[in-house]
Design a protein around this motif. Structure first.
Motif, PDB file in Angstrom:
ATOM      1  N   ALA A   1      15.589 -55.190 -28.915  1.00 12.28           N
ATOM      2  CA  ALA A   1      15.250 -53.793 -28.645  1.00 12.28           C
ATOM      3  C   ALA A   1      16.515 -52.938 -28.619  1.00 12.28           C
ATOM      4  N   LYS A   2      17.585 -53.457 -28.025  1.00  9.29           N
ATOM      5  CA  LYS A   2      18.851 -52.701 -27.969  1.00  9.29           C
ATOM      6  C   LYS A   2      19.384 -52.424 -29.370  1.00  9.29           C
ATOM      7  N   LEU A   3      19.344 -53.439 -30.219  1.00 13.52           N
ATOM      8  CA  LEU A   3      19.841 -53.265 -31.575  1.00 13.52           C
ATOM      9  C   LEU A   3      18.955 -52.299 -32.346  1.00 13.52           C
ATOM     10  N   ARG A   4      17.642 -52.415 -32.201  1.00 20.30           N
ATOM     11  CA  ARG A   4      16.724 -51.509 -32.891  1.00 20.30           C
ATOM     12  C   ARG A   4      16.981 -50.063 -32.466  1.00 20.30           C
ATOM     13  N   VAL A   5      17.190 -49.817 -31.162  1.00 15.47           N
ATOM     14  CA  VAL A   5      17.468 -48.458 -30.673  1.00 15.47           C
ATOM     15  C   VAL A   5      18.772 -47.943 -31.274  1.00 15.47           C
ATOM     16  N   PHE A   6      19.800 -48.821 -31.326  1.00 14.13           N
ATOM     17  CA  PHE A   6      21.082 -48.413 -31.905  1.00 14.13           C
ATOM     18  C   PHE A   6      20.921 -48.064 -33.382  1.00 14.13           C
ATOM     19  N   ILE A   7      20.222 -48.901 -34.139  1.00 14.55           N
ATOM     20  CA  ILE A   7      20.038 -48.649 -35.572  1.00 14.55           C
ATOM     21  C   ILE A   7      19.296 -47.333 -35.775  1.00 14.55           C
ATOM     22  N   ASP A   8      18.240 -47.109 -35.003  1.00 19.54           N
ATOM     23  CA  ASP A   8      17.477 -45.859 -35.119  1.00 19.54           C
ATOM     24  C   ASP A   8      18.362 -44.651 -34.806  1.00 19.54           C
ATOM     25  N   TRP A   9      19.204 -44.765 -33.769  1.00 21.08           N
ATOM     26  CA  TRP A   9      20.124 -43.682 -33.404  1.00 21.08           C
ATOM     27  C   TRP A   9      21.124 -43.439 -34.531  1.00 21.08           C
ATOM     28  N   ALA A  10      21.696 -44.518 -35.089  1.00 16.14           N
ATOM     29  CA  ALA A  10      22.681 -44.387 -36.169  1.00 16.14           C
ATOM     30  C   ALA A  10      22.050 -43.732 -37.399  1.00 16.14           C
ATOM     31  N   VAL A  11      20.824 -44.121 -37.736  1.00 18.23           N
ATOM     32  CA  VAL A  11      20.121 -43.520 -38.867  1.00 18.23           C
ATOM     33  C   VAL A  11      19.927 -42.025 -38.614  1.00 18.23           C
ATOM     34  N   GLU A  12      19.524 -41.654 -37.411  1.00 22.24           N
ATOM     35  CA  GLU A  12      19.317 -40.248 -37.053  1.00 22.24           C
ATOM     36  C   GLU A  12      20.623 -39.452 -37.162  1.00 22.24           C
ATOM     37  N   GLN A  13      21.719 -40.012 -36.640  1.00 16.02           N
ATOM     38  CA  GLN A  13      23.015 -39.335 -36.697  1.00 16.02           C
ATOM     39  C   GLN A  13      23.476 -39.145 -38.143  1.00 16.02           C
ATOM     40  N   MET A  14      23.330 -40.169 -38.945  1.00 18.31           N
ATOM     41  CA  MET A  14      23.764 -40.076 -40.339  1.00 18.31           C
ATOM     42  C   MET A  14      22.905 -39.089 -41.116  1.00 18.31           C
ATOM     43  N   ALA A  15      21.615 -39.006 -40.796  1.00 16.27           N
ATOM     44  CA  ALA A  15      20.743 -38.043 -41.467  1.00 16.27           C
ATOM     45  C   ALA A  15      21.220 -36.613 -41.208  1.00 16.27           C
ATOM     46  N   MET A  16      21.797 -36.385 -40.033  1.00 19.72           N
ATOM     47  CA  MET A  16      22.300 -35.043 -39.699  1.00 19.72           C
ATOM     48  C   MET A  16      23.698 -34.793 -40.260  1.00 19.72           C
ATOM     49  N   HIS A  17      24.566 -35.800 -40.245  1.00 19.74           N
ATOM     50  CA  HIS A  17      25.982 -35.583 -40.527  1.00 19.74           C
ATOM     51  C   HIS A  17      26.468 -36.157 -41.854  1.00 19.74           C
ATOM     52  N   ALA A  18      25.828 -37.170 -42.376  1.00 18.79           N
ATOM     53  CA  ALA A  18      26.252 -37.797 -43.635  1.00 18.79           C
ATOM     54  C   ALA A  18      25.032 -38.352 -44.359  1.00 18.79           C
ATOM     55  N   PRO A  19      24.092 -37.455 -44.723  1.00 20.69           N
ATOM     56  CA  PRO A  19      22.836 -37.932 -45.312  1.00 20.69           C
ATOM     57  C   PRO A  19      23.048 -38.622 -46.644  1.00 20.69           C
ATOM     58  N   LEU A  20      22.100 -39.472 -46.973  1.00 19.43           N
ATOM     59  CA  LEU A  20      22.109 -40.105 -48.289  1.00 19.43           C
ATOM     60  C   LEU A  20      21.905 -39.040 -49.344  1.00 19.43           C
ATOM     61  N   GLY A  21      22.647 -39.147 -50.433  1.00 15.86           N
ATOM     62  CA  GLY A  21      22.528 -38.182 -51.529  1.00 15.86           C
ATOM     63  C   GLY A  21      21.210 -38.333 -52.265  1.00 15.86           C
ATOM     64  N   PRO A  22      20.874 -37.342 -53.082  1.00 17.15           N
ATOM     65  CA  PRO A  22      19.591 -37.346 -53.803  1.00 17.15           C
ATOM     66  C   PRO A  22      19.411 -38.571 -54.686  1.00 17.15           C
ATOM     67  N   ALA A  23      20.473 -39.055 -55.327  1.00 15.85           N
ATOM     68  CA  ALA A  23      20.337 -40.220 -56.216  1.00 15.85           C
ATOM     69  C   ALA A  23      19.895 -41.451 -55.427  1.00 15.85           C
ATOM     70  N   HIS A  24      20.490 -41.690 -54.254  1.00 16.64           N
ATOM     71  CA  HIS A  24      20.111 -42.862 -53.454  1.00 16.64           C
ATOM     72  C   HIS A  24      18.721 -42.670 -52.859  1.00 16.64           C
ATOM     73  N   GLN A  25      18.385 -41.461 -52.447  1.00 19.79           N
ATOM     74  CA  GLN A  25      17.065 -41.207 -51.871  1.00 19.79           C
ATOM     75  C   GLN A  25      15.967 -41.494 -52.899  1.00 19.79           C
ATOM     76  N   ARG A  26      16.231 -41.191 -54.167  1.00 20.78           N
ATOM     77  CA  ARG A  26      15.236 -41.494 -55.205  1.00 20.78           C
ATOM     78  C   ARG A  26      15.053 -43.004 -55.350  1.00 20.78           C
ATOM     79  N   LEU A  27      16.138 -43.755 -55.138  1.00 17.66           N
ATOM     80  CA  LEU A  27      16.046 -45.203 -55.293  1.00 17.66           C
ATOM     81  C   LEU A  27      15.277 -45.866 -54.152  1.00 17.66           C
ATOM     82  N   VAL A  28      15.420 -45.341 -52.926  1.00 16.74           N
ATOM     83  CA  VAL A  28      14.779 -45.987 -51.782  1.00 16.74           C
ATOM     84  C   VAL A  28      13.507 -45.277 -51.354  1.00 16.74           C
ATOM     85  N   GLY A  29      13.263 -44.064 -51.820  1.00 14.79           N
ATOM     86  CA  GLY A  29      12.140 -43.282 -51.330  1.00 14.79           C
ATOM     87  C   GLY A  29      10.975 -43.382 -52.166  1.00 14.79           C
TER      88      GLY A  29
END
Length: 160
Positions: free
Chosen positions: A132-160
């Motif tokens: 649970a601790k690791l899952r919370v950390f990963i979710d927090w890191a994903v949220e922070q990166m979405a605000m400050h260093a989001p994945l570019g459009p090319a990568h989003q097309r590959l995973v989205g």
């Protein structure tokens, strides 16, 4: 043997302080950074001690530049401080430069040239059950990166 999840990417740009550009002028091509007319803020690898070149792209053209520098550091905060002090043209993470660009403390340089983004990953052991601790950390890191260093459009097309 770790599992890595790509959570963001750093986009880079070249900048300089207005005081530097007033003194030295605006470079018109990356190769201008290798001559006597301009200086860069050098960045060197802490592992190898070697200066890292700027690898710049425009259309189908790629240029690798080892700029002439008076100061070299091995962290992005140091590069930013030296650049703000007018010590040369420098490569910076776009998000780090943004507030300084808005306040007029920095100006973009060679805007038609681009850099490959640097991917950011979170890595963790390959256990079947993520704690649970690791899952919370990963979710927090994903949220922070979405605000400050989001994945570019090319990568989003590959995973989205």
């Amino acid at each position: 043997s770790l599992i890595a999840r790509r959570i963001g990417e750093f986009e880079f740009m070249l900048c300089a302080a207005p005081s530097y550009l007033d003194r030295m002028g605006l470079p018109e091509h990356p190769q201008a950074l290798t001559g006597d007319a301009h200086r860069t803020v050098g960045y060197f690898s802490a592992l190898t001690g070697r200066q890292q070149p700027y690898v710049m792209h425009r259309g189908g053209e790629t240029v690798e530049v080892l700029g002439r520098y008076d100061v070299a550091v091995n962290d992005f905060e140091g590069v930013l401080v030296a650049g703000l002090a007018g010590m040369g043209v420098f490569l910076v993470v776009r998000g780090m430069a943004a507030p300084h660009l808005e306040r007029g403390e920095l100006r973009p340089v060679l805007e038609d040239w681009h850099f490959h983004p640097l991917p950011i990953h979170v890595a963790f052991p390959p256990n079947r059950h993520v704690s649970a601790k690791l899952r919370v950390f990963i979710d927090w890191a994903v949220e922070q990166m979405a605000m400050h260093a989001p994945l570019g459009p090319a990568h989003q097309r590959l995973v989205g």
